[in-house]
Write a protein that holds these residues in place. Structure first.
Motif, PDB file in Angstrom:
ATOM      1  N   MET A   7       0.832  -1.205   0.000  1.00 54.28           N
ATOM      2  CA  MET A   7       0.000   0.000   0.000  1.00 54.28           C
ATOM      3  C   MET A   7       0.870   1.259   0.000  1.00 54.28           C
ATOM      4  O   MET A   7       0.524   2.247  -0.648  1.00 54.28           O
ATOM      5  CB  MET A   7      -0.949   0.000   1.200  1.00 54.28           C
ATOM      6  N   THR A   8       1.983   1.237   0.696  1.00 58.97           N
ATOM      7  CA  THR A   8       2.913   2.371   0.688  1.00 58.97           C
ATOM      8  C   THR A   8       3.484   2.575  -0.714  1.00 58.97           C
ATOM      9  O   THR A   8       3.608   3.710  -1.183  1.00 58.97           O
ATOM     10  CB  THR A   8       4.041   2.156   1.710  1.00 58.97           C
ATOM     11  N   ALA A   9       3.796   1.473  -1.410  1.00 57.77           N
ATOM     12  CA  ALA A   9       4.295   1.575  -2.790  1.00 57.77           C
ATOM     13  C   ALA A   9       3.223   2.155  -3.708  1.00 57.77           C
ATOM     14  O   ALA A   9       3.526   2.966  -4.594  1.00 57.77           O
ATOM     15  CB  ALA A   9       4.753   0.209  -3.293  1.00 57.77           C
ATOM     16  N   ILE A  10       1.970   1.773  -3.495  1.00 58.39           N
ATOM     17  CA  ILE A  10       0.866   2.323  -4.288  1.00 58.39           C
ATOM     18  C   ILE A  10       0.752   3.822  -4.048  1.00 58.39           C
ATOM     19  O   ILE A  10       0.632   4.607  -4.992  1.00 58.39           O
ATOM     20  CB  ILE A  10      -0.461   1.602  -3.967  1.00 58.39           C
ATOM     21  N   ASP A  11       0.800   4.233  -2.783  1.00 59.17           N
ATOM     22  CA  ASP A  11       0.722   5.665  -2.454  1.00 59.17           C
ATOM     23  C   ASP A  11       1.861   6.447  -3.106  1.00 59.17           C
ATOM     24  O   ASP A  11       1.648   7.537  -3.644  1.00 59.17           O
ATOM     25  CB  ASP A  11       0.752   5.868  -0.937  1.00 59.17           C
ATOM     26  N   LYS A  12       3.070   5.895  -3.066  1.00 56.64           N
ATOM     27  CA  LYS A  12       4.221   6.574  -3.677  1.00 56.64           C
ATOM     28  C   LYS A  12       4.052   6.669  -5.189  1.00 56.64           C
ATOM     29  O   LYS A  12       4.372   7.694  -5.794  1.00 56.64           O
ATOM     30  CB  LYS A  12       5.511   5.842  -3.332  1.00 56.64           C
ATOM     31  N   ALA A  13       3.565   5.597  -5.809  1.00 52.99           N
ATOM     32  CA  ALA A  13       3.364   5.614  -7.264  1.00 52.99           C
ATOM     33  C   ALA A  13       2.324   6.665  -7.648  1.00 52.99           C
ATOM     34  O   ALA A  13       2.498   7.393  -8.630  1.00 52.99           O
ATOM     35  CB  ALA A  13       2.934   4.227  -7.755  1.00 52.99           C
ATOM     36  N   LEU A  14       1.236   6.758  -6.878  1.00 50.84           N
ATOM     37  CA  LEU A  14       0.197   7.740  -7.176  1.00 50.84           C
ATOM     38  C   LEU A  14       0.680   9.166  -6.936  1.00 50.84           C
ATOM     39  O   LEU A  14       0.239  10.097  -7.607  1.00 50.84           O
ATOM     40  CB  LEU A  14      -1.053   7.458  -6.344  1.00 50.84           C
ATOM     41  N   ALA A  15       1.592   9.357  -5.998  1.00 50.52           N
ATOM     42  CA  ALA A  15       2.120  10.692  -5.699  1.00 50.52           C
ATOM     43  C   ALA A  15       3.108  11.171  -6.753  1.00 50.52           C
ATOM     44  O   ALA A  15       3.298  12.376  -6.921  1.00 50.52           O
ATOM     45  CB  ALA A  15       2.789  10.690  -4.324  1.00 50.52           C
ATOM     46  N   ASN A  16       3.726  10.241  -7.478  1.00 50.02           N
ATOM     47  CA  ASN A  16       4.688  10.597  -8.514  1.00 50.02           C
ATOM     48  C   ASN A  16       3.913  11.008  -9.764  1.00 50.02           C
ATOM     49  O   ASN A  16       3.126  10.228 -10.284  1.00 50.02           O
ATOM     50  CB  ASN A  16       5.594   9.403  -8.813  1.00 50.02           C
ATOM     51  N   PRO A  17       4.125  12.225 -10.280  1.00 47.48           N
ATOM     52  CA  PRO A  17       3.347  12.684 -11.434  1.00 47.48           C
ATOM     53  C   PRO A  17       3.688  11.978 -12.757  1.00 47.48           C
ATOM     54  O   PRO A  17       2.919  12.053 -13.711  1.00 47.48           O
ATOM     55  CB  PRO A  17       3.672  14.169 -11.518  1.00 47.48           C
ATOM     56  N   ALA A  18       4.803  11.270 -12.807  1.00 44.74           N
ATOM     57  CA  ALA A  18       5.225  10.638 -14.061  1.00 44.74           C
ATOM     58  C   ALA A  18       4.573   9.274 -14.252  1.00 44.74           C
ATOM     59  O   ALA A  18       4.394   8.525 -13.298  1.00 44.74           O
ATOM     60  CB  ALA A  18       6.739  10.483 -14.074  1.00 44.74           C
ATOM     61  N   ASP A  19       4.218   8.979 -15.484  1.00 45.63           N
ATOM     62  CA  ASP A  19       3.734   7.643 -15.848  1.00 45.63           C
ATOM     63  C   ASP A  19       4.931   6.755 -16.173  1.00 45.63           C
ATOM     64  O   ASP A  19       5.975   7.234 -16.601  1.00 45.63           O
ATOM     65  CB  ASP A  19       2.816   7.702 -17.069  1.00 45.63           C
TER      66      ASP A  19
END
Length: 81
Positions: A7-19
């Motif tokens: 879940m922390t990895a998901i949050d970090k991925a969503l916070a990063n603006p890059a695809d």
């Protein structure tokens, strides 16, 4: 504990603006690990949305699925499907 790491990895991925940026995670207490990658960002029904590819493994078990997350009115990311 492994779910919290994912879940922390998901949050970090969503916070990063890059695809396309891979956000890996790995448990120190089990053989569980995985990677979360934002596949694309878009607007749907007036909400900012992102498709995430979530791939996890545990010993010889492996699985992956793509999920859609969209921001709610307060700007919080929510799993849509």
């Amino acid at each position: 504990a492994d779910t919290k790491l994912m879940m922390t990895a998901i949050d970090k991925a969503l916070a990063n603006p890059a695809d396309g940026v891979a956000q890996p995670w790995r448990s120190d207490s089990s053989p569980a690990n995985g990677v979360v990658t934002v596949r694309k960002s878009y607007v749907a029904d007036g909400r900012k949305c992102r498709d995430l590819l979530i791939a996890n493994s545990y010993k010889t078990l492996k699985g992956e699925a793509e999920h859609m997350f969209c921001q709610d009115g307060a700007g919080q990311w929510k799993l849509v499907q």
